[in-house]
Scaffold this active site. Structure first.
Site, PDB file in Angstrom:
ATOM      1  N   SER A 169      -0.748  10.207   6.904  1.00 51.05           N
ATOM      2  CA  SER A 169      -1.247   9.109   7.716  1.00 51.05           C
ATOM      3  C   SER A 169      -2.301   9.648   8.686  1.00 51.05           C
ATOM      4  O   SER A 169      -3.291  10.220   8.253  1.00 51.05           O
ATOM      5  CB  SER A 169      -0.087   8.404   8.416  1.00 51.05           C
TER       6      SER A 169
ATOM      7  N   ASP B 114      -0.345  -0.349   0.694  1.00 51.32           N
ATOM      8  CA  ASP B 114      -0.266   0.204   2.046  1.00 51.32           C
ATOM      9  C   ASP B 114      -1.170  -0.586   2.995  1.00 51.32           C
ATOM     10  O   ASP B 114      -2.387  -0.593   2.837  1.00 51.32           O
ATOM     11  CB  ASP B 114      -0.701   1.672   2.004  1.00 51.32           C
TER      12      ASP B 114
ATOM     13  N   HIS C 236       2.961   2.324   2.500  1.00 47.99           N
ATOM     14  CA  HIS C 236       2.734   3.473   3.376  1.00 47.99           C
ATOM     15  C   HIS C 236       3.854   4.504   3.299  1.00 47.99           C
ATOM     16  O   HIS C 236       3.612   5.705   3.356  1.00 47.99           O
ATOM     17  CB  HIS C 236       2.585   2.983   4.818  1.00 47.99           C
TER      18      HIS C 236
END
Length: 705
Positions: free
Chosen positions: A551, A637, A672
């Site tokens: 991320s 995501d 995600h």
């Protein structure tokens, strides 16, 4: 090791170049891979089957290429999954949390992927399965049980689930007497649910078309959700809403914030027609969070220059800023992380010099005592406490060598009882491992903490491989916590290290602010300094380090690949935020407006534009040698969109003068967090760790030299 390129049989899929140009602040930005962003990206988030055929074909070809390149480690990957699974107690259960006549907990069945939400009598007998995650997930490509909240009368359960990976939850209501769901079905919701005191209704957060939590509604059980009352709404796309219940059970607390400023509202849960009541009006740069006790509020805040936060009280009847008074004053370097307010005690979690402690304060007298641990690096967290009128605190403890332990602590008698120690079925001896805390000096005079783990019998030399993990954003601190999966690297001779770099809050709030906006490059140079310190201390050498981040930590991976490629053997980037400039220039994307306080707004601020452009990994890909890189993405995501890693890998291949391979794997059925099932997730972990092992052991082609 000399350069090894993929054999002719391992040719990556061609990525067509279709030049797009835009001019921002007088600078021309060229993006030859912008076409990978689907025009109907909103639709794709909600329904991944809507992805245009050309883009789907390209991503699937990339997946096939990655599988082909990684074929030499397939048997290793299978072995990793088997041993990781062998460390999981398959019928594991949480410690039951008492609430009235019942105790609530979650557990897994042998072989099950998803949790069961259960309750028993308070004494621990007569189990009832309230939700069966395995049954609910049956037949679905993706399923994540995001939340469950029982009503105060214990007769109903509101539960939320994500069935696409896009984090658009569906909230349903289960009748606990019959075990059946009612007709109530609320779509496009967050995972925050707070019941009214009479159990007739609950509050929830609704996501807008751009995936932003922007509204609070009240749903009356049995009523058509189309008739739900709008209770609160954010009119600023940069401000997100979350919702929680005060520990006392008297209020729902509506919090609205960006990354720098916040404000809160109270909803009286005893009034089914309650309207939000403001606690204190927002002030730029002032953050606060609220809890309730009797006729006052207890508030954690950075007001009045309290950079590392302080605890104040305010009268419930008039809680504005002018009525705040200090309870625990600001102490620079001691960061207040959270609080739990009970009938007779106030509990706070704080951190000093990267080590946490729990402090208990008797509300009647102000007397305090602390819970801390003796190890060099460890993690403490507050556990689940459902009741208000209790003297028992639950907390968990772990270190990089010590499996998680859950304790119940009698705050009056100051006695702790071990309720659970994480079991490792395949066996684990903490004495066989060493955990250490190092500090790497950076040129500006700061020192970067490094937590590391290795086997006690490891003979350290220059050829020792090391995996160095980093994040460094949003003030999120990476805990020195136990992980069974890491042992698969450590038991194969790796040093596992975590660099607690700026952008996190390991050393206080300033550690965070020194790694954001214009100071963001500190995050990257801190990580590089940590890697070089490990080399200088004899733990490894350049070209034997695998960097790992996800991320915002994936942005870190992209930046250090550009800045110090020769230092690393490989880079593992999970859902990497690498197309920073283009994302921050697109105000329609789900997280862009609330992210401007973190990175800067390149639309309105030329200086922010220049700063971001100078480090944005996608924009700074150079004609140079790069290490082997594996990027992992998720099609649905909403946080780091699938096209960011896809564009990055395509540009790396087209630009790099040597090194690699550059690999992309997109999970076409997840978002995600990757796969939701606990064993499915192991497949992804094993893929990444297998890649790391394959590169340093020479089983995979590598650009390191």
């Amino acid at each position: 090791m000399t350069d090894q390129q993929p054999s002719p049989a391992h040719l990556p899929p061609p990525a067509p170049k279709r030049q797009r140009e835009i001019t921002v602040h007088g600078s021309v930005l060229r993006d030859e891979y912008a076409w990978l962003k689907a025009d109907n990206w909103r639709e794709v988030l909600a329904d991944p089957t809507a992805l245009p055929a050309e883009i789907r074909g390209y991503l699937e070809a990339e997946n096939a290429y990655t599988a082909e390149v990684l074929a030499p480690i397939e048997s290793l990957r299978v072995s990793l999954v088997k041993e990781m699974r062998g460390r999981i107690k398959e019928d594991d259960a949480s410690v039951p949390a008492p609430d009235g006549p019942f105790a609530y907990y979650s557990r897994y069945r042998e072989g099950g992927q998803h949790p069961l939400i259960c309750r028993s009598s308070r004494q621990g007998d007569a189990e009832a399965i309230l939700l069966d995650g395995d049954a609910l997930a049956s037949g679905k490509a993706f399923f994540d049980l995001a939340a469950s909240e029982h009503a105060p009368d214990h007769q109903r359960l509101a539960w939320a689930a994500d069935e696409t990976g896009a984090e658009f939850n569906i909230i349903r209501v289960r009748d606990l007497a019959t075990g059946q769901d009612l007709a109530d079905r609320i779509e496009q919701a967050g995972d925050d649910v707070v019941w009214t005191s009479d159990s007739s209704a609950f509050y929830y957060v609704k996501l807008d078309a751009n995936h932003r939590p922007s509204q609070v509604f009240r749903h009356v059980v049995g009523q058509d959700p189309a008739e739900d009352a709008l209770i609160f709404e954010s009119d600023d796309p940069g401000w997100f809403i979350n919702l929680n219940r005060s520990q006392s059970g008297r209020f729902a607390i509506v919090s609205i914030s960006d990354h720098e400023t916040s404000e809160a509202y109270l909803l009286d849960l005893s009034d089914v027609s309650a309207v939000p009541r403001l606690v204190a009006a927002r002030e730029a740069g002032v953050r606060y969070s609220v809890e309730h006790h009797g006729e006052e509020l207890l508030i954690l805040t950075n007001a009045d220059g309290a950079e590392d936060f302080k605890l104040v009280r305010a009268p419930l009847a008039s809680p504005g800023r002018d009525r705040w008074s200090d309870v625990v004053p600001h102490r620079p370097g001691i960061l207040l992380l959270g609080q739990l307010v009970l009938a007779r005690q106030h509990v706070r979690l704080e951190r000093e010099n990267a080590l946490p402690r729990i402090v208990i304060r008797t509300l009647a007298t102000g007397e305090e005592h602390a819970i801390a641990m003796p190890e060099e690096a460890y993690h403490l967290s507050l556990g689940e406490v459902l009741e208000f009128d209790t003297d028992v605190l639950r907390f968990t403890y772990a270190s990089m060598t010590t499996p998680s332990e859950t304790y119940d602590y009698d705050m009056v008698r100051r006695e702790r009882v071990l309720r659970k120690r994480q079991e490792i079925p395949s066996g684990h001896d903490p004495a066989s491992y060493v955990t250490r805390r190092l500090f790497a000096a950076v040129p500006d005079g700061e020192t970067v903490p490094i937590s590391l783990l290795h086997r006690r019998d490891l003979v350290l030399d220059a050829d020792t491989p090391c995996l160095l993990y980093g994040y460094g954003a949003y003030g999120h601190a990476i805990p020195a916590i136990f992980s069974t999966n890491r042992l698969s690297l450590v038991d194969r001779g790796f040093v596992y290290a975590v660099a607690h770099i700026r952008g996190g809050t390991e050393k206080g709030w300033r550690w965070y602010t020194d790694g954001k906006r214009g100071k963001k490059p500190n995050t990257f140079t801190d990580f590089i300094t940590a890697a070089r310190h490990l080399v200088a201390e004899g733990y490894t050498r350049p070209g034997r380090i695998v960097a790992h981040g996800g991320s915002a930590g994936g942005m870190l991976m992209g930046a250090i690949a550009n800045m110090a490629p020769d230092l690393f053997a490989a880079i593992l980037a999970e859902v990497p935020f690498v197309d920073v400039l283009n994302t921050m220039l697109d105000g329609e994307l789900p997280l862009t407006p609330p992210e401007w306080p973190e990175w800067g707004n390149p639309i309105s601020d030329p200086e922010a534009f220049a700063t971001i452009r100078a480090y944005s990994p996608y924009d700074q890909v150079k004609a140079q040698h790069y290490p082997a890189i594996l990027a992992l993405g998720g099609l649905s995501d909403p946080r780091v969109t699938y096209w960011e890693p896809a564009k990055w890998i395509a540009r790396l291949r087209a630009t790099a003068t040597g090194g690699g391979p550059f690999l992309l794997r997109t999970n076409m059925e997840a978002g995600h967090g990757g796969a939701a099932g606990r064993f499915d997730r192991l497949e992804e972990v094993a893929l990444g760790y297998g890649f790391a092992l394959g590169v340093v052991q020479g089983a995979l082609p590598s650009g390191s030299s």
